[in-house]
Design a protein around this motif. Structure first.
Motif, short mmCIF file in Angstrom:
data_model
loop_
_atom_site.label_atom_id
_atom_site.label_comp_id
_atom_site.label_asym_id
_atom_site.label_seq_id
_atom_site.Cartn_x
_atom_site.Cartn_y
_atom_site.Cartn_z
N LEU A 218 8.39 -6.56 0.44
CA LEU A 218 7.88 -6.32 -0.90
C LEU A 218 6.88 -7.24 -1.30
O LEU A 218 6.80 -8.24 -1.36
CB LEU A 218 9.45 -6.82 -1.91
N ILE A 219 5.90 -6.43 -1.90
CA ILE A 219 4.43 -7.03 -2.21
C ILE A 219 4.33 -6.97 -3.56
O ILE A 219 4.42 -5.90 -3.96
CB ILE A 219 3.56 -6.30 -1.11
N LEU A 220 3.92 -8.18 -4.32
CA LEU A 220 3.66 -8.18 -5.54
C LEU A 220 2.23 -7.31 -5.72
O LEU A 220 1.41 -8.00 -5.16
CB LEU A 220 3.50 -9.66 -6.06
N HIS A 221 2.09 -6.53 -6.44
CA HIS A 221 0.84 -5.44 -6.72
C HIS A 221 0.49 -6.19 -8.10
O HIS A 221 -0.95 -6.01 -8.20
CB HIS A 221 1.26 -4.15 -6.77
N GLU A 222 1.05 -6.18 -9.18
CA GLU A 222 0.56 -6.45 -10.33
C GLU A 222 1.61 -6.98 -11.45
O GLU A 222 2.86 -6.92 -11.13
CB GLU A 222 0.12 -5.05 -11.14
N CYS A 223 1.25 -8.01 -12.20
CA CYS A 223 1.91 -8.77 -13.17
C CYS A 223 1.11 -8.93 -14.58
O CYS A 223 0.07 -9.12 -14.57
CB CYS A 223 2.45 -10.08 -12.57
N ASN A 224 1.99 -8.35 -15.47
CA ASN A 224 1.48 -8.37 -16.81
C ASN A 224 2.63 -9.39 -17.71
O ASN A 224 3.59 -9.03 -17.58
CB ASN A 224 1.23 -7.09 -17.58
N ILE A 225 1.90 -10.43 -18.40
CA ILE A 225 2.82 -11.12 -19.14
C ILE A 225 2.23 -11.21 -20.48
O ILE A 225 1.07 -11.39 -20.75
CB ILE A 225 2.88 -12.66 -18.45
N LEU B 253 9.55 -4.22 -12.21
CA LEU B 253 10.94 -5.08 -12.81
C LEU B 253 10.32 -5.62 -14.21
O LEU B 253 9.44 -6.11 -14.43
CB LEU B 253 11.02 -6.35 -11.85
N LYS B 254 11.06 -5.72 -15.27
CA LYS B 254 11.02 -6.42 -16.34
C LYS B 254 11.60 -7.69 -16.72
O LYS B 254 12.76 -7.74 -16.11
CB LYS B 254 11.29 -5.44 -17.44
N TYR B 255 10.81 -8.57 -16.85
CA TYR B 255 11.37 -9.96 -17.25
C TYR B 255 11.47 -10.40 -18.67
O TYR B 255 10.29 -10.17 -19.32
CB TYR B 255 10.52 -11.04 -16.47
N ILE C 244 6.02 -7.64 -17.05
CA ILE C 244 6.51 -6.39 -16.14
C ILE C 244 5.58 -6.59 -14.80
O ILE C 244 4.50 -7.06 -14.67
CB ILE C 244 5.64 -4.82 -16.77
N VAL C 245 6.24 -6.61 -13.89
CA VAL C 245 5.70 -6.75 -12.40
C VAL C 245 5.93 -5.55 -11.77
O VAL C 245 7.03 -4.92 -11.58
CB VAL C 245 6.61 -8.03 -11.57
N LYS C 246 4.97 -4.99 -10.96
CA LYS C 246 5.03 -3.99 -9.71
C LYS C 246 4.91 -4.58 -8.54
O LYS C 246 4.13 -5.41 -8.23
CB LYS C 246 3.70 -2.94 -10.28
N MET C 247 6.03 -4.17 -8.06
CA MET C 247 6.36 -4.42 -6.62
C MET C 247 5.92 -2.97 -5.71
O MET C 247 6.45 -2.19 -6.16
CB MET C 247 7.65 -4.90 -6.23
N VAL C 248 5.17 -3.26 -4.53
CA VAL C 248 4.95 -2.24 -3.66
C VAL C 248 5.85 -2.51 -2.33
O VAL C 248 5.77 -3.46 -2.04
CB VAL C 248 3.58 -2.02 -3.37
N THR C 249 6.35 -1.50 -1.73
CA THR C 249 7.01 -1.59 -0.75
C THR C 249 6.06 -1.30 0.58
O THR C 249 5.43 -0.26 0.49
CB THR C 249 8.28 -0.69 -0.53
N PHE C 250 6.09 -2.14 1.70
CA PHE C 250 5.20 -1.99 2.68
C PHE C 250 5.99 -2.01 4.10
O PHE C 250 6.92 -2.95 4.29
CB PHE C 250 4.35 -3.19 2.54
N ASP C 251 5.49 -1.17 4.90
CA ASP C 251 6.04 -1.24 6.30
C ASP C 251 5.16 -2.13 7.19
O ASP C 251 4.08 -1.51 7.52
CB ASP C 251 6.21 0.34 6.90
#
Length: 136
Positions: free
Chosen positions: A53-60, A88-90, A106-113
């Motif tokens: 699970l890779i953090l791609h973007e975060c806006n606060i 995900l929303k916090y 709002i955090v965007k997580m990207v799934t990575f193989d």
């Protein structure tokens, strides 16, 4: 797919060392607390998937500062699930006033193989966690 279900809630004590020079909670600590909430969520499950699970973007959006001493109530929600990512929303709340919102993110997580060295679809077991379909 839009979901917006509450995944978990954590409570964090603000330490004096968490403050910035203006006696507010340092902005970097919000990232730490969101990371802690994600870790708490996913470590509760024994995932068979090797997907990272890779953090791609975060806006606060900072609305009201926290001061010391204080506690944080941090709610974590599934906001959106796409093919190879999820949001995900916090919501950062006050323990004394559930209506008082200090910040939203709002955090965007990207799934990575890691074996294929590329982005992949969100595995079903992770979708189940995000949709609250797993038993805890």
């Amino acid at each position: 797919m839009e979901n917006k279900s509450l995944l978990n809630t954590i409570q964090v004590n603000i330490k004096w060392t968490d403050l910035d020079p203006y006696n507010h909670l340092n902005n970097s600590k919000y990232f730490d607390f969101m990371t802690e909430a994600r870790a708490k969520l996913f470590w509760e499950y024994s995932l068979s998937s090797k997907t990272q699970l890779i953090l791609h973007e975060c806006n606060i959006l900072f609305k009201k500062p926290y001061h010391y001493p204080n506690k944080i109530i941090l709610e974590q929600y599934t906001n959106k699930i796409d093919g190879a990512s999820f949001d995900l929303k916090y919501i950062f709340k006050s323990p004394d006033n559930n209506e008082l919102i200090h910040a939203e993110a709002i955090v965007k997580m990207v799934t990575f193989d890691p074996e294929k060295n590329r982005v992949c679809r969100v595995p079903k077991e992770i979708v189940n966690i995000l949709e609250n379909k797993n038993e805890t």
